[in-house]
Every structure is written in C-alpha cells, then in structure tokens.
Design a protein around this motif. Structure first.
Motif, mmCIF file in Angstrom:
data_model
loop_
_atom_site.group_PDB
_atom_site.id
_atom_site.type_symbol
_atom_site.label_atom_id
_atom_site.label_comp_id
_atom_site.label_asym_id
_atom_site.label_seq_id
_atom_site.Cartn_x
_atom_site.Cartn_y
_atom_site.Cartn_z
ATOM 1 N N PHE A 96 3.553 16.664 23.235
ATOM 2 C CA PHE A 96 4.785 16.237 24.277
ATOM 3 C C PHE A 96 5.788 15.888 23.211
ATOM 4 O O PHE A 96 5.519 15.213 22.127
ATOM 5 N N PRO A 97 7.075 16.345 23.476
ATOM 6 C CA PRO A 97 8.180 16.017 22.690
ATOM 7 C C PRO A 97 8.657 14.353 22.456
ATOM 8 O O PRO A 97 9.138 14.109 23.565
ATOM 9 N N PHE A 98 7.951 13.580 21.719
ATOM 10 C CA PHE A 98 8.449 12.245 21.467
ATOM 11 C C PHE A 98 9.539 12.082 20.294
ATOM 12 O O PHE A 98 9.376 12.972 19.436
ATOM 13 N N LYS A 99 10.477 11.191 20.492
ATOM 14 C CA LYS A 99 11.457 11.014 19.442
ATOM 15 C C LYS A 99 11.432 9.615 19.411
ATOM 16 O O LYS A 99 10.981 8.820 20.120
ATOM 17 N N GLU A 100 11.697 9.168 17.977
ATOM 18 C CA GLU A 100 11.678 7.916 17.405
ATOM 19 C C GLU A 100 12.598 6.803 18.358
ATOM 20 O O GLU A 100 13.913 7.433 18.799
ATOM 21 N N LYS A 101 12.393 5.859 18.947
ATOM 22 C CA LYS A 101 13.134 4.959 19.883
ATOM 23 C C LYS A 101 14.367 4.295 18.994
ATOM 24 O O LYS A 101 14.029 3.702 18.128
ATOM 25 N N PRO A 102 15.702 4.772 19.632
ATOM 26 C CA PRO A 102 16.851 3.922 18.748
ATOM 27 C C PRO A 102 16.649 2.729 19.044
ATOM 28 O O PRO A 102 16.319 2.040 20.088
#
Length: 532
Positions: A96-102
């Motif tokens: 699943f497309p997870f990104k680092e939380k800003p």
C-alpha cells in the motif's frame, strides 16, 4: 459520494468465482447498543477489535461536521502516512502506498472556503509540528466527502490508532496501536473500507444505503415507511425541523433500525419516519437553512428559498397522514415538555375537531410538563410586534404555523415534543421513549405504557414578553418550565424599568437576551385541561 471502483459491484452467484477482486476492509459496529462505538475490523481471516465514532454509525446522508458519528458505506483508501521515528522505513516498502508523515501537515476542517476537507502543508517557519502524535503514528485518510467536498458534510475521517481506553473517536476508525503495523502490512492498493452495522453483511448491503446528495443544499428529503397489513392510523414521526436539534434524528434512526431488524413490529396502520425535515439546516448544524421552517409552513406557488421548496414537499406528506409526533429540543436547560393544541372550535385562528384525541396522545408521552395555547400566544406576540414597528413590514397571519398547526389545518392532529436541551445526550432517549409511547398509545406495536405515570403539570401559554431594545435582559437564564409568582422581577428594560411576571405561572422558551421586537420569554399559567 459513490466511488467508481465499487459502484458496480455485485455478489457472485453461489458457487461462482468473482471476476473482479476488490480488496476490502470490513468494519462492523453497534452490536452492543450501550457502547455503539465498539466494533470489529477484519481483512480476510484477520480480525481485531476497533472503535468508531463515539456516537456510533450514521447513514451517510445524515453525516455532518462534529456529530461524533462514522458514516456507513464503502470508501476508498488511496494512500497513508507513517512516522519514521516510530516505525523506521518499513511501511515505505509495503504494497500500500505509504509516505513519511510531514512534520507540519494539517487537515482543513473549517466549514467555509474551498479547502474544506483537504490535506494541507503549513510552510510557515513557526508552524507547529504534528510529529509524535501517538494516535497518528500511522494513519490512512478515508475517501469520505473528498471528491467534491460538501461543506459541513464531515471531514478528516481516518483509519488510525485508538486511545488506550478504547473510547470512541470523533468519527474515525481506530485500532489498538499494537495492531497498526500488521494492519498496514495487510493493506493493498485499491482497497476500500466497508463500514456497516453489526447486523449488516456484505458490501452490497452497504452500497444499497442512501448516499450523499449532490450540491450544497441537500435537495433530497428522506422518508422511511413501514406498513402493516391490518388497517389503522397513519402516523408521521419527524425530526430536525431545526437543524441544531439532533435528538429526534437519533431516536428516529434507532426506530428505523428496530423495525428493520424485527425488534419492533407494526401491528396495524402505517408509520412514516422523516429523520431530517430540513437537510440544509442539518448539514449546517444551525436552526434554519435560509429561514425557520416551522414558521409560515404552507405550500408556495412561487418558492423563494430552500424552505419554500421543502414546504411544497412536506405539506402533501402531512396531509397524507392522520397523526404527527414532531420531535424537537430547546436551547435553555429544563425538563422535557409536550406542546398540544386548542379545544375543539370553529374559530378563525385554529379551527380544530380532535382535541380529545390529541390531548390523549400528549398525555401518553409520559412527560411531567404539558403546554397548550401556542397559536393564541404567538398571535398576540405578532400583533405586539406590528404595533411596536408601527405596522411596518409584512407579518403574515399564518407566521406561527408549523408542522403541528398545519396538521390540524389538514384535518389531522399532532403534538410537538421538546425533548430537552440540544446538547443533552438524554434528550435522544426521551425522544426514543416518546416514539415507543406514541406507537403504543395508538395500538400500533405490542408495547405497554407505564401504568404509574405521575400526573403532569399543565399550562396554557398566555402572553409573550418582547424585547423592546437590544439591551433588554432577563435577570437569569430561566429553565424551561421555571415557575414564577405574580409581580416577580424577571428582567429589566434598557431604561432600568423592571419586567415583572403578570401572574402566577411558568416561563418557557426564554432567551436571556433577545433581538429587539422578538420574544424574551413566553408566560404561561395553570390550565384547567384534564389529562386523566
């Protein structure tokens, strides 16, 4: 809002393989009526406890900002965020497309402007960091009200970590923090989350529910009718004539579910529920959309506003029924009360022919306070307003006509139940009990009214005390039904003149400060009407 990826789903026939695989999370809530926020979340054979909104689930067309409810339906999951300081880089490698939380992200929940329900980055140097928020160490936005956001329709609904006490959320779905990483591993691209009551199975059930209407005015009125095969009364039960009065809507939603599940069975006649009479006011969480729906309620040859268009739909519904129970709440504190109509009469103001039946229905609500005389008192107030304004402006003779007054005009009868303070959770329970009592009184369900109900206090509305100046004030925030003695000081004019109670009685619908030429309070006195 219907997501195109799930709009054409159908269950495969028995023994057939589905031609299309839709990866799905299932959330089922409400198995325990005493804890509507408790739920289960499952992906295939993996199942864990979870929580939803503190007030449980809500049909999507009833969802609004700040109601503490989670909408029913199927919603896409498009992307997620994680805190690298907590989980390292592992979620970045998941399917699943997870990104680092800003550090400085935000979500717009302002009920105005074009950024409602939008993800934002605050690029100011002094922007507060949201890293380290344990509930949001890993979270996934739900695709709710985000394609074309309807302002006030609910925002910032996520899948995230639950509080340690597993309490209800503001509307999100939450699992224990210890389950976050495993949940994230099991998410797939293109996944949807299917949220439904515990007694509902299958995505097709969720998709069959009413969806959000397009457009800011919510130009759809939902009605739900149950009909017995035996003849009997045609009862109409309505909520949210004023959009900031949620108790009736909650009780009606509960009653609809009870009939659908078989916990309530109709023994004769028909009952029609209208959970939200004014969808625009409901969505905005305010008393009225463009004007007060419960004033000047009549069909309009040339509709001029949203409420006028509503009236042209509502009036035929009222005429098609015999009996009305209209559920409301009030701003002040105080006990619940029921408002009923006049004696039988053929006068010009409110001719009526069902006084005994209406009084019996009002008494069946089992409330300790009953009041009649609205039209007479309001008519006096209108005349006083006209006199104070020097007869300027147009005040139609039927300005005081609302749902129950129109029902009497149409040949039926009805009562208004003021279930308590707007924000008191107990008001919804009062509304629920009144629904049961009304159905039982009309012999429409197998339910017995309590035999030991105390005799109510019965008052007649006599007069309205108007604010003549913006600085006219009541001496205190009188609770609904507050008893007063003749000559008691209840307020002061801007000039310093005392406002005194004209006779022994009680005050209702008090406003500690009112706009000039509107009602500070209505004064009632003891009524001779018998409610045996």
């Amino acid at each position: 809002m219907k997501d195109k990826t799930v709009s054409n789903l159908s269950a495969p026939a028995h023994g057939e393989e589905s031609a299309f695989h839709q990866p799905m999370i299932r959330v089922r809530a409400g198995a325990d009526p005493e804890a509507p926020h408790l739920a289960t979340l499952s992906i295939g054979d993996w199942q864990v406890p979870c929580v939803v909104g503190r007030n449980g689930l809500v049909a999507p067309q009833l969802k609004r900002e700040g109601d503490g409810c989670t909408p029913i339906g199927c919603f896409p999951l498009r992307y997620g965020f994680y805190d690298r300081a907590v989980f390292g880089d592992e979620p970045g490698a998941f399917a699943f497309p997870f990104k680092e939380k800003p550090a400085n992200y935000n979500w717009s929940e302002e009920a105005s402007g074009r950024l409602y329900n939008r993800f934002l980055l605050d690029m100011r140097e002094d922007a507060p960091s949201r890293l380290g928020e344990r509930l949001f160490d890993l979270f996934v936005p739900l695709g709710w009200n985000d394609a074309t956001p309807a302002i006030g329709g609910g925002s910032a609904i996520f899948l995230h970590a639950a509080r340690e006490d597993f309490s209800g959320t503001a509307g999100c779905v939450a699992v224990a923090h210890e389950h976050l990483l495993e949940l994230a591993r099991r998410l797939e691209p293109g996944m949807v989350i299917d949220i439904a009551p515990a007694d509902m199975v299958g995505v097709e059930d969720a998709l069959a529910l009413p969806l959000l209407a397009d457009g800011p005015d919510m130009e759809t009125l939902e009605t739900v009718t149950f009909r017995s095969l035996r003849p009997g009364p045609k009862l109409l039960i309505t909520g949210a004539v004023h959009g900031n009065e949620p108790c009736g809507t909650r009780a009606i939603t509960r009653a609809i579910a009870a009939f659908k599940s078989g916990h309530l069975r109709l023994t004769r006649g028909s009952v029609t529920f209208v959970p939200v009479m004014n969808p625009l006011a409901w969505r905005r969480n305010q008393r009225e959309g463009m004007r007060n729906l419960n004033r000047n309620l009549s069909e309009k040859t040339v509709p001029e506003d949203f409420e006028d268009r509503l009236c042209n739909v509502i009036c035929p519904i009222l005429r098609d029924h015999d009996v009305l129970i209209d559920l409301h709440s009030f701003t002040s504190e105080g006990e619940p009360l029921v408002l009923f109509g006049p004696f039988d009469n053929d006068g010009p103001l409110e001719p009526f022919a069902h006084a005994d039946a209406e009084l019996a229905l009002a008494s069946a609500m089992g409330l300790g306070l009953m009041v009649h005389g609205w039209m007479e008192a309001f008519d006096k107030a209108i005349k006083a307003r006209k006199k104070a304004a020097g007869d300027r402006g147009i005040m139609p003779a039927n300005l005081g006509v609302g749902t129950t007054e129109y029902m009497r005009f149409a040949g039926g009868y009805g009562i208004t139940v003021e279930c308590g303070n707007h924000n008191d959770p107990a008001a919804a329970e009062v509304a629920w009990q009144c629904i049961l009592n009304g159905l039982a009184h009309l012999d429409m369900i197998n339910f017995s009214l309590p035999a030991d109900r105390p005799a109510p206090r019965v008052y007649e509305m006599m007069d309205a005390i108007l604010a003549e100046h913006a600085d006219d004030r009541l001496v205190e925030k009188f609770i609904t039904g507050a008893e007063v003695r003749e000559g008691q000081v209840i307020g002061h004019r801007a000039s310093g003149e005392e406002i005194r109670a004209p006779y022994d009685g009680a005050l209702i619908f008090s406003d500690i400060s009112a706009e000039p030429n509107t009602e500070l309070t209505f004064v009632c006195r003891k009524s001779p009407r018998f409610t045996g």
